[in-house]
Design an enzyme around this catalytic site. Structure first.
Site, PDB file in Angstrom:
ATOM      1  N   ASN A 195       0.865  -1.178   0.000  1.00 55.45           N
ATOM      2  CA  ASN A 195       0.000   0.000   0.000  1.00 55.45           C
ATOM      3  C   ASN A 195       0.905   1.232   0.000  1.00 55.45           C
ATOM      4  OD1 ASN A 195      -1.796   2.059   0.464  1.00 55.45           O
ATOM      5  ND2 ASN A 195      -2.760   1.130   2.252  1.00 55.45           N
ATOM      6  N   ARG A 210      -2.732  -2.026  -3.397  1.00 56.86           N
ATOM      7  CA  ARG A 210      -3.915  -1.190  -3.226  1.00 56.86           C
ATOM      8  C   ARG A 210      -3.769  -0.025  -4.200  1.00 56.86           C
ATOM      9  NH1 ARG A 210      -5.101   3.503   0.972  1.00 56.86           N
ATOM     10  NH2 ARG A 210      -7.280   3.799   0.460  1.00 56.86           N
ATOM     11  N   LEU A 243     -15.778   3.503   9.884  1.00 56.31           N
ATOM     12  CA  LEU A 243     -15.520   4.716  10.666  1.00 56.31           C
ATOM     13  C   LEU A 243     -14.079   4.689  11.159  1.00 56.31           C
ATOM     14  CD1 LEU A 243     -18.843   4.697  12.792  1.00 56.31           C
ATOM     15  CD2 LEU A 243     -18.459   5.721  10.533  1.00 56.31           C
ATOM     16  N   GLY A 279     -10.728   8.288   7.860  1.00 53.10           N
ATOM     17  CA  GLY A 279     -11.723   8.592   6.846  1.00 53.10           C
ATOM     18  C   GLY A 279     -12.969   7.778   7.179  1.00 53.10           C
ATOM     19  N   ARG A 299     -12.177  15.975   7.688  1.00 52.12           N
ATOM     20  CA  ARG A 299     -12.959  16.311   6.477  1.00 52.12           C
ATOM     21  C   ARG A 299     -14.407  16.626   6.845  1.00 52.12           C
ATOM     22  NH1 ARG A 299     -11.342  11.063   3.118  1.00 52.12           N
ATOM     23  NH2 ARG A 299      -9.483  10.829   4.372  1.00 52.12           N
ATOM     24  N   ASP A 344      -8.605  12.910  16.513  1.00 56.45           N
ATOM     25  CA  ASP A 344      -8.701  11.556  17.072  1.00 56.45           C
ATOM     26  C   ASP A 344      -9.891  11.517  18.042  1.00 56.45           C
ATOM     27  OD1 ASP A 344      -8.370   9.222  18.726  1.00 56.45           O
ATOM     28  OD2 ASP A 344      -6.326   9.097  17.954  1.00 56.45           O
ATOM     29  N   ARG A 350     -10.724   9.635  20.326  1.00 58.65           N
ATOM     30  CA  ARG A 350     -10.438   9.354  21.739  1.00 58.65           C
ATOM     31  C   ARG A 350     -10.209  10.667  22.499  1.00 58.65           C
ATOM     32  NH1 ARG A 350      -6.327   4.760  19.863  1.00 58.65           N
ATOM     33  NH2 ARG A 350      -6.086   6.400  18.298  1.00 58.65           N
ATOM     34  N   GLY A 408     -15.336   2.330  14.594  1.00 58.45           N
ATOM     35  CA  GLY A 408     -16.411   1.328  14.589  1.00 58.45           C
ATOM     36  C   GLY A 408     -16.064   0.081  15.388  1.00 58.45           C
TER      37      GLY A 408
HETATM   38  P1  ADP Z   1      -7.484   4.665   8.887  1.00 59.66           P
HETATM   39  O1  ADP Z   1      -8.734   5.259   8.309  1.00 59.66           O
HETATM   40  O2  ADP Z   1      -6.299   5.557   8.820  1.00 59.66           O
HETATM   41  O3  ADP Z   1      -7.221   3.240   8.470  1.00 59.66           O
HETATM   42  P2  ADP Z   1      -8.287   3.544  11.415  1.00 59.66           P
HETATM   43  O4  ADP Z   1      -9.368   2.722  10.863  1.00 59.66           O
HETATM   44  O5  ADP Z   1      -7.113   2.858  12.030  1.00 59.66           O
HETATM   45  O6  ADP Z   1      -7.784   4.649  10.422  1.00 59.66           O
HETATM   46  O7  ADP Z   1      -8.933   4.484  12.528  1.00 59.66           O
HETATM   47  C1  ADP Z   1      -8.148   5.409  13.236  1.00 59.66           C
HETATM   48  C2  ADP Z   1      -9.060   6.222  14.113  1.00 59.66           C
HETATM   49  O8  ADP Z   1      -9.779   5.374  14.989  1.00 59.66           O
HETATM   50  C3  ADP Z   1      -8.310   7.187  15.045  1.00 59.66           C
HETATM   51  O9  ADP Z   1      -8.183   8.450  14.474  1.00 59.66           O
HETATM   52  C4  ADP Z   1      -9.203   7.268  16.255  1.00 59.66           C
HETATM   53  O10 ADP Z   1     -10.007   8.441  16.141  1.00 59.66           O
HETATM   54  C5  ADP Z   1     -10.140   6.095  16.140  1.00 59.66           C
HETATM   55  N1  ADP Z   1     -10.097   5.244  17.336  1.00 59.66           N
HETATM   56  C6  ADP Z   1      -9.254   4.229  17.600  1.00 59.66           C
HETATM   57  N2  ADP Z   1      -9.555   3.682  18.816  1.00 59.66           N
HETATM   58  C7  ADP Z   1     -10.608   4.374  19.296  1.00 59.66           C
HETATM   59  C8  ADP Z   1     -11.368   4.327  20.509  1.00 59.66           C
HETATM   60  N3  ADP Z   1     -11.124   3.426  21.453  1.00 59.66           N
HETATM   61  N4  ADP Z   1     -12.368   5.206  20.652  1.00 59.66           N
HETATM   62  C9  ADP Z   1     -12.645   6.116  19.702  1.00 59.66           C
HETATM   63  N5  ADP Z   1     -11.961   6.215  18.559  1.00 59.66           N
HETATM   64  C10 ADP Z   1     -10.950   5.378  18.355  1.00 59.66           C
END
Ligand code: ADP
Length: 413
Positions: free
Chosen positions: A7, A94, A215, A218, A247, A289, A291, A339
């Site tokens: 990727n 990818r 979720l 992106g 975004r 983020d 969190r 998610g």
């Molecule tokens: P990408 O879209 O880059 O593949 P991911 O699917 O790994 O990203 O998601 C990353 C995001 O997931 C982080 O920015 C964070 O906001 C969110 N995240 C990860 N763990 C948690 C959590 N326990 N609670 C809320 N959000 C979380």
């Protein structure tokens, strides 16, 4: 069969080496700061399945040097997993944008690279590095078959009423302006897993109506009926649809020139504003983020609460819209970083959807954080299932690559 999944981003290369007999990852890693000026900090993080790790600092002026370094790590006597580069049977890439040409994954030929190049306009941030990665592999692994797995492919089944914008038709003809959708590999994987779970409960695949919510950083959603994607929330670019980390998602297009005028912004500046300074970050002022934003909300930060309310409301609204688009609903799937890991956000996204037959099991929801296996967090008697399914885009790329390469006559290889 051993497959390398690649990727390529503009300044990074993520990789995973798969042994397809048991679909296991032998090693994976990330080459960072590829092609960045003054690449003193360029480094490769390499992790073997047994936990052995290596951090290799080396200049990587371009994608070819990054792929060469990845091969070196895979061959290393101490932390490697390969005896020879010829042990790699194929490479799966990818590729973000396949335009309207590819509705599935393909063996890479000169014609395919020409299409990927022709789509630079549509995917300016992703397609150039994706193609650089393909060319680098062709140089470093000559003769090894390569497969392209497109993010846009899954949404190629959208019917015209879902992919057309109501703008002068000539613009669609002249510039291919339409909705494409992204995250297709993830939506395809998790809807496939959900389909298997629904089939076990007695709903045949052709009757299944599934809404998938990816979720992560992106965010996007897809409406899937009988395995076909009928709608998806991202559009011409990955800006449309849900609220994301940085975004905006859906806005009134008139606000673009309104902001440009009031704030004296150029097109590049308003592009950056909507793609990089908006979403949860822009509304909350806390960060992108979730969190951090959830922690701020718990501490009484009002704009953090507002940002999360807007984020979850948008997901909820799209679930309702897609239930209508599908003419009913058997399952909703939550996946990706948010998610899979955030019971609080999941709960807020499905609040008030009992009228659709979706009833959350609060205890099951709370218990599911980063599951290794798919989980059902709907109440046992809920008419609609709510699944948390860990996405696996790399495995999907590896599976497609295996299928395509195994289907070839040896002469073509
Ligand atoms: P990408 O879209 O880059 O593949 P991911 O699917 O790994 O990203 O998601 C990353 C995001 O997931 C982080 O920015 C964070 O906001 C969110 N995240 C990860 N763990 C948690 C959590 N326990 N609670 C809320 N959000 C979380």
């Amino acid at each position: 069969m051993k497959l390398l999944v690649i990727n390529c981003g503009s300044s990074s290369v993520k990789y995973a080496l798969y042994a397809m007999d048991a679909e296991t990852v032998l090693a994976s890693g990330l080459a960072d700061r590829v092609g960045v000026d003054g690449d003193a900090d360029a480094e490769l993080k390499h992790v073997r399945a047994d936990g052995a790790q290596a951090l290799i600092a080396a200049p990587m002026p371009d994608h070819t040097s990054a792929i060469a370094l990845i091969l070196q790590a895979l061959l290393d006597p101490e932390h490697g997993v390969l005896g020879a580069v010829t042990d790699i049977d194929a490479v799966g890439h990818r590729v973000v944008h396949g335009g309207t040409r590819y509705a599935g994954s393909v063996l890479i030929t000169d014609e395919v690279t020409a299409v990927i190049e022709a789509c630079f306009d549509l995917g300016p941030l992703h397609n150039p590095p994706n193609l650089a990665g393909i060319r680098a592999c062709a140089r470093v692994l000559p003769g090894t078959p390569q497969v392209a797995v497109f993010d846009t492919a899954f949404a190629q089944t959208l019917p015209p009423h879902a992919y057309h914008y109501a703008i002068p038709y000539e613009l669609y003809e002249r510039h291919a302006i339409r909705r494409y959708g992204f995250h297709g590999t993830s939506h395809r994987y998790v809807s496939g897993v959900a389909s298997g779970l629904l089939a076990r409960r007695g709903t045949p695949p052709e009757d299944q109506r599934i809404v998938t919510c990816h979720l992560g950083n992106g965010c996007s959603m897809a409406a899937v009926r009988g395995g076909r994607c009928l709608d998806t929330s991202m559009g011409l670019t990955p800006l449309e649809g849900l609220v994301m980390g940085t975004r905006s998602g859906d806005v009134d297009p008139a606000l673009v020139w309104f902001i440009m005028e009031r704030e004296c912004l150029s097109t590049d500046q308003v592009d950056a504003l909507l793609n990089k300074q908006s979403g949860v970050l822009g509304l909350s002022g806390v960060g992108s983020d979730l969190r951090d934003v959830l922690a701020a909300e718990a501490a009484g930060h009002e704009r953090a609460k507002l940002a999360l309310d807007v984020y979850c409301y948008r997901v909820r609204k799209y679930i309702g819209a897609y239930a209508a688009a599908l003419g009913g609903l058997e399952a909703v799937v939550m996946t990706a970083g948010v998610g899979e890991n955030s019971p609080v956000i999941r709960r807020r996204c499905v609040r008030g959807l009992e009228f659709l037959g979706l009833r959350l099991d609060e205890a099951a929801n709370k218990a599911v954080v980063g599951p290794a296996e798919p989980q059902d967090i709907a109440q046992p008697d809920s008419a609609v299932r709510l699944y948390v399914i860990p996405t696996d885009e790399e495995l999907t790329i590896a599976r497609d690559t295996e299928e395509i390469v195994a289907g070839l006559r040896p002469g073509i290889l």
